[in-house]
Enzyme design. Structure first.
Site, PDB file in Angstrom:
ATOM      1  N   SER A 183      -2.696  25.466  20.417  1.00 58.32           N
ATOM      2  CA  SER A 183      -2.912  26.898  20.276  1.00 58.32           C
ATOM      3  C   SER A 183      -2.436  27.468  18.949  1.00 58.32           C
ATOM      4  O   SER A 183      -2.941  28.507  18.515  1.00 58.32           O
ATOM      5  CB  SER A 183      -2.221  27.645  21.416  1.00 58.32           C
ATOM      6  OG  SER A 183      -0.815  27.421  21.396  1.00 58.32           O
ATOM      7  N   HIS A 211      -7.988  26.366  25.124  1.00 59.52           N
ATOM      8  CA  HIS A 211      -8.685  26.834  23.927  1.00 59.52           C
ATOM      9  C   HIS A 211      -9.939  26.016  23.616  1.00 59.52           C
ATOM     10  O   HIS A 211     -10.570  26.235  22.581  1.00 59.52           O
ATOM     11  CB  HIS A 211      -7.727  26.816  22.731  1.00 59.52           C
ATOM     12  CG  HIS A 211      -6.520  27.663  22.949  1.00 59.52           C
ATOM     13  ND1 HIS A 211      -6.507  29.014  22.711  1.00 59.52           N
ATOM     14  CD2 HIS A 211      -5.285  27.356  23.436  1.00 59.52           C
ATOM     15  CE1 HIS A 211      -5.316  29.511  23.019  1.00 59.52           C
ATOM     16  NE2 HIS A 211      -4.564  28.524  23.458  1.00 59.52           N
ATOM     17  N   LYS A 242      -9.857  33.414  28.231  1.00 58.04           N
ATOM     18  CA  LYS A 242     -10.112  33.243  26.796  1.00 58.04           C
ATOM     19  C   LYS A 242     -11.631  33.205  26.580  1.00 58.04           C
ATOM     20  O   LYS A 242     -12.274  34.241  26.613  1.00 58.04           O
ATOM     21  CB  LYS A 242      -9.377  32.016  26.288  1.00 58.04           C
ATOM     22  CG  LYS A 242      -7.849  32.170  26.411  1.00 58.04           C
ATOM     23  CD  LYS A 242      -7.101  30.972  25.916  1.00 58.04           C
ATOM     24  CE  LYS A 242      -5.593  31.219  25.862  1.00 58.04           C
ATOM     25  NZ  LYS A 242      -4.978  31.474  27.192  1.00 58.04           N
TER      26      LYS A 242
END
Length: 398
Positions: A183, A211, A242
């Protein structure tokens, strides 16, 4: 009170070290342009990688979900909070991951932090040994600490070090734990080599793909698809706040692992289930991710990544080697990174200034995060401002 005085002294110390954090109030939906503390800013600090958080179809699906299922679930999954919307979402994830995990099944959690904590505390124990990547997310670190397992930390991306630790282990249960995409650095874990080691040593490989989910791999199916991996040793964690643009998380693994989590994960058992409306909205988000629109958004995102990397090449600040939407620019000291971030904000640009303990001392950075909702012109506005600041902001003496 002595306790309050002590806390205030510690807060003062954080302030002196330029490590105090503060919340900003956003008055608009998540998007590239946001109203922040009453000021219009162009944001490069969101994890909304595909720009779905304010997508009209996802917003309408959330509203529809509330009309159909109500505002809340009312209880935990194991009481009466397990909605047919949750079932449909878990079955969708199991289908997505079936190409990579035999007998795949999925379990949803309210947050990614809870998913990682619940997974590691349920799988770990006194007979287990966890092998944790040096740059893992805090949720994985905390889950490992609370798992009652022996924990071995190996250096970032060091396959030889991991191989040595696994060879030395005599634990009955071995679990290797890693981020898929890191990240704060934006690089991708060497998962093919890691999986080979896990299969050789009878270990599970836990991959937190917070991610990568929605962004990497065929049809956005994540880092396992990116590498073409398949094994019963894989345990996959996907975050849904996300790239998916909503909220929550899921764990996908072999059916036996998932049943164990449903029976033993305290973070799953002893919390109210997330609102079914969120699961309903996520079904629309997944439609977009795996459809033609999602593919076009990923293509545009890759073009933005290439643009930013090219346009920031040659500045005095070190751009880390990342091909993902996370483009970290190493500035160095806490003071300098805050000055650069403040100078950008004066120009209407919002970029996160990341400092210790989130990153190692001396590696404070601008964490540029790109979204498919950004335009090439907006990305160019950021890189032009940074190049101008390269000469305008005084460099601190080493």
């Amino acid at each position: 009170m002595e306790l309050l005085d002590r806390l205030q002294r510690q807060l003062d110390q954080l302030d002196e070290a330029q490590l105090l954090r503060r919340r900003r109030v956003v008055a608009t939906p998540c998007a590239p342009e946001m109203l922040v503390d009453g000021r219009r800013l162009l944001a490069f600090c969101s994890n909304d990688y595909l720009g779905l958080a304010n997508h009209p179809e996802v917003v309408e699906a959330l509203a529809e979900g509330a009309r159909v299922h109500g505002a809340g679930s009312g209880a935990s999954h194991l009481i009466n909070g397990h909605s047919r919307a949750h079932v449909a979402l878990e079955e969708r994830f199991a289908d997505w991951l079936s190409a990579h995990i035999p007998c795949a099944r999925a379990l949803t959690f309210s947050t990614g932090y809870m998913a990682n904590m619940g997974l590691l505390t349920a799988l770990g124990g006194p007979e287990a040994e966890l092998f944790s990547e040096e740059l893992n997310h805090a949720s994985l670190i905390d889950g490992a600490r609370l798992s009652r397992s022996a924990v071995r930390v190996y250096p970032h991306g060091d396959i030889d070090a991991l191989a040595g630790l696994l060879a030395q282990s005599r634990a009955a249960v071995k679990i290797v734990v890693t981020d898929g995409v890191f990240s704060m650095d934006g690089d991708i874990a060497p998962l093919p080599a890691m999986l080979q080691l896990c299969e050789r040593h009878g270990a599970l490989l836990v991959v937190d793909d917070a991610h990568g989910f929605g962004v990497l791999g065929a049809r956005g199916r994540g880092v396992l698809s990116h590498f073409g991996l398949r094994s019963p040793h894989l345990v996959y964690v996907g975050t849904l706040g996300k790239a998916a643009g909503v909220a929550g998380a899921f764990v996908a693994a072999h059916d036996t692992v998932i049943e164990w989590l449903a029976q033993r994960s305290r973070q799953y058992i002893f919390t109210t289930a997330s609102p079914p409306a969120l699961a309903h909205a996520l079904m629309k988000s997944l439609d977009l991710i795996e459809g033609e629109e999602g593919e076009q958004r990923r293509l545009h995102l890759r073009a933005l990544i290439a643009q930013v990397k090219q346009e920031l090449c040659g500045t005095r600040w070190r751009l880390l080697d990342s091909d993902t939407a996370i483009q970290p620019v190493i500035v160095g000291s806490n003071g300098e990174v805050q000055r650069v971030a403040a100078a950008l904000q004066e120009q209407g640009l919002w970029v996160g200034a990341i400092r210790p303990p989130t990153v190692p001392p001396g590696s404070a950075r601008l964490r540029i995060t790109l979204s498919a909702a950004h335009t090439a012109q907006q990305a160019g506005r950021l890189t032009s401002a940074l190049r101008a600041l390269d000469s305008a902001v005084p460099q601190e003496a080493p």
